[in-house]
Write an enzyme that holds these catalytic residues in place. Structure first.
Site, PDB file in Angstrom:
ATOM      1  N   ASN A 149       0.844  -1.190   0.000  1.00 43.50           N
ATOM      2  CA  ASN A 149       0.000   0.000   0.000  1.00 43.50           C
ATOM      3  C   ASN A 149       0.886   1.249   0.000  1.00 43.50           C
ATOM      4  O   ASN A 149       2.043   1.182   0.412  1.00 43.50           O
ATOM      5  CB  ASN A 149      -0.898  -0.002   1.240  1.00 43.50           C
ATOM      6  CG  ASN A 149      -2.089  -0.919   1.068  1.00 43.50           C
ATOM      7  OD1 ASN A 149      -2.609  -1.096  -0.020  1.00 43.50           O
ATOM      8  ND2 ASN A 149      -2.520  -1.535   2.166  1.00 43.50           N
ATOM      9  N   CYS A 171      -5.044  -7.227  -3.635  1.00 47.27           N
ATOM     10  CA  CYS A 171      -5.428  -6.896  -2.258  1.00 47.27           C
ATOM     11  C   CYS A 171      -6.512  -7.868  -1.803  1.00 47.27           C
ATOM     12  O   CYS A 171      -7.381  -8.245  -2.583  1.00 47.27           O
ATOM     13  CB  CYS A 171      -5.930  -5.459  -2.185  1.00 47.27           C
ATOM     14  SG  CYS A 171      -6.453  -4.932  -0.533  1.00 47.27           S
ATOM     15  N   HIS A 172      -6.467  -8.229  -0.522  1.00 41.89           N
ATOM     16  CA  HIS A 172      -7.412  -9.207   0.028  1.00 41.89           C
ATOM     17  C   HIS A 172      -8.685  -8.569   0.578  1.00 41.89           C
ATOM     18  O   HIS A 172      -9.559  -9.268   1.063  1.00 41.89           O
ATOM     19  CB  HIS A 172      -6.736  -9.963   1.180  1.00 41.89           C
ATOM     20  CG  HIS A 172      -6.364  -9.062   2.328  1.00 41.89           C
ATOM     21  ND1 HIS A 172      -5.141  -8.433   2.407  1.00 41.89           N
ATOM     22  CD2 HIS A 172      -7.057  -8.658   3.409  1.00 41.89           C
ATOM     23  CE1 HIS A 172      -5.093  -7.687   3.496  1.00 41.89           C
ATOM     24  NE2 HIS A 172      -6.248  -7.798   4.126  1.00 41.89           N
ATOM     25  N   HIS A 201      -9.505  -0.127  -1.885  1.00 39.47           N
ATOM     26  CA  HIS A 201      -9.939   0.408  -0.599  1.00 39.47           C
ATOM     27  C   HIS A 201     -10.997   1.502  -0.741  1.00 39.47           C
ATOM     28  O   HIS A 201     -11.369   2.137   0.255  1.00 39.47           O
ATOM     29  CB  HIS A 201      -8.766   0.951   0.222  1.00 39.47           C
ATOM     30  CG  HIS A 201      -7.816  -0.101   0.682  1.00 39.47           C
ATOM     31  ND1 HIS A 201      -6.459  -0.023   0.456  1.00 39.47           N
ATOM     32  CD2 HIS A 201      -8.012  -1.271   1.318  1.00 39.47           C
ATOM     33  CE1 HIS A 201      -5.870  -1.090   0.961  1.00 39.47           C
ATOM     34  NE2 HIS A 201      -6.793  -1.870   1.485  1.00 39.47           N
TER      35      HIS A 201
END
Length: 432
Positions: A149, A171-172, A201
């Site tokens: 990130n 990304c999880h 996000h």
């Protein structure tokens, strides 16, 4: 020739051992060479020791190598994973978060968006571009997976400077929503077909369908979600951060894929509605978890990456090697007609299809127009962050703050930038 998988930043027990564990459980990767690379020789030696002993003791058909030389690691690489941080992770992160607040910026976190996300990006993008430059020179045909990130701003810079690289951000985060939907809808996860997307996000659930009936599941989600998330059960051992989450559902009609801390970084009015206590509790919990990874090294490699951290990189590698044509819930790729309203050069997070040629984004159509308007506020921030790094420009860095919707005061922005460059001179001193 065996598959060669390079883990860059492997000295992290969280990333290094967890990812090695994922690879060791994958039958189709048997015979692969796993190359561990890190600039910290002590951390690298620890991870290499644990991994090598585990492979030897279990008699597993894999080869473990370790080197601090990036070029040596990259020779003949097929797949490269990048997961790095710069400097003292938590000390710098807390400066990103708290110093802007001292200047009046109402940012609710400090990792990916807002001024805090900018300073994080300005620190970490240069070394990642350096890594990508070596990949481009040593193994230009390798697939490159970034797990670091701020995902959006890193990906934007990499795609701008190295558009030819087979780069994807993974990304999880969407997993945290997927775990709730079966409980919310009282149906197995296998019965749900979902599509989510936006920026990493900063993404919402766009479609949800019951596979057995073909019925749209979103009316049920909208009806049941407020009561459910008001008292949601713990998923991955954590409860909280659902105040902004609920406000987005109420005002925009779509469910965020992540919680208040990440989602709220991009919205100027987020501070008025987020679960501030939940964000603080999450950060404390995350910090404690990070510190425990070293002590639980054997469990990390034996279990692989736990569900709340599972990056899905290994299944993607397997899918490329086997030409699987399988779907993935979230990949960060260039916006080649995938989300209307956003420019083509932006790196968006959308579902993906994996085959022998690589990772292909899935178009989201129709995309919710009102939420797309929120996404569009981030486009100039992404662009000016990239400009600041590529030019080493303090002026562009200031402009990146000034075009951010979280910015409230031009003088405060300039003073904040001066302060952060002074505090983090070792990492931001290149800005002139």
């Amino acid at each position: 020739m065996s598959t060669r998988i390079v883990l860059i930043g492997a000295g992290s027990a969280m990333f290094g051992l967890g990812t090695v564990g994922d690879i060791l459980r994958c039958k189709s990767l048997e015979g692969a060479t796993i190359v561990l690379n890190d600039i910290n020789p002590e951390a690298l030696a620890f991870v290499e020791g644990v991994a090598s002993r585990y492979v030897r003791d279990k008699g597993l058909p894999y080869k473990i190598e370790a080197t601090t030389s990036l070029d040596d690691a990259l020779k003949s690489a097929n797949f490269c994973m990048i997961s790095i941080e710069v400097g003292d992770r938590h000390t710098l992160w807390e400066e990103d978060w708290k110093v802007p607040m001292q200047y009046g910026f109402r940012q609710v976190y400090g990792e990916n968006g807002g001024p805090g996300g900018l300073f994080h990006a300005l620190r970490i993008i240069p070394p990642i571009l350096g890594i990508c430059e070596r990949i481009s020179a040593v193994c230009p045909d390798a697939f490159v997976f970034n797990l670091s990130n701020p995902m959006v701003r890193i990906s934007q810079a990499v795609h701008t400077k190295f558009p030819h690289l087979k780069y994807v951000g993974i990304c999880h985060e969407v997993a945290s929503l997927i775990e709730h939907l079966p409980l919310l809808l009282n149906t197995p996860v296998e019965n749900l077909d979902i599509k989510a997307g936006g920026f990493n996000h900063f993404s919402v659930l766009v479609e949800a369908t019951y596979k057995d009936s073909g019925k749209d599941a979103y009316p049920d989600i909208r009806a049941k979600a407020p009561a459910y998330f008001a008292k949601a059960p713990a998923v991955f051992g954590y409860i909280g951060e659902r105040a902004l989450f609920q406000e987005i559902l109420k005002r925009f009609g779509h469910l965020p894929i992540t919680t208040d801390s990440h989602f709220g970084e991009y919205i100027p009015w987020a501070a008025s509605v987020v679960d501030h206590r939940g964000i603080l509790e999450f950060y404390s919990s995350y910090k404690a978890t990070m510190r425990s990874n070293h002590d639980e090294a054997l469990r990390r490699i034996a279990d692989g990456t736990p569900p709340e951290e599972y990056w899905r990189v290994v299944p993607i590698i397997e899918g490329i090697l086997n030409d699987s044509h399988h779907g993935e819930l979230a990949v960060n790729v260039p916006n080649d007609g995938l989300i209307d309203y956003l420019p083509a050069n932006q790196m968006v997070e959308v579902p993906g299809i994996i085959d022998g040629k690589g990772i292909h984004g899935v178009r989201l159509d129709p995309y919710p127009k009102a939420f797309a308007a929120l996404l569009m506020t981030q486009v100039p921030v992404n662009d000016m962050t990239t400009e600041a790094v590529l030019r080493g420009s303090k002026e562009a860095a200031l402009q990146a703050i000034l075009v951010d919707p979280v910015c409230h005061d031009a003088k405060a922005a300039a003073d904040l930038l001066d302060t952060m460059i002074s505090l983090q001179k070792a990492h931001l001193g290149y800005l002139k």
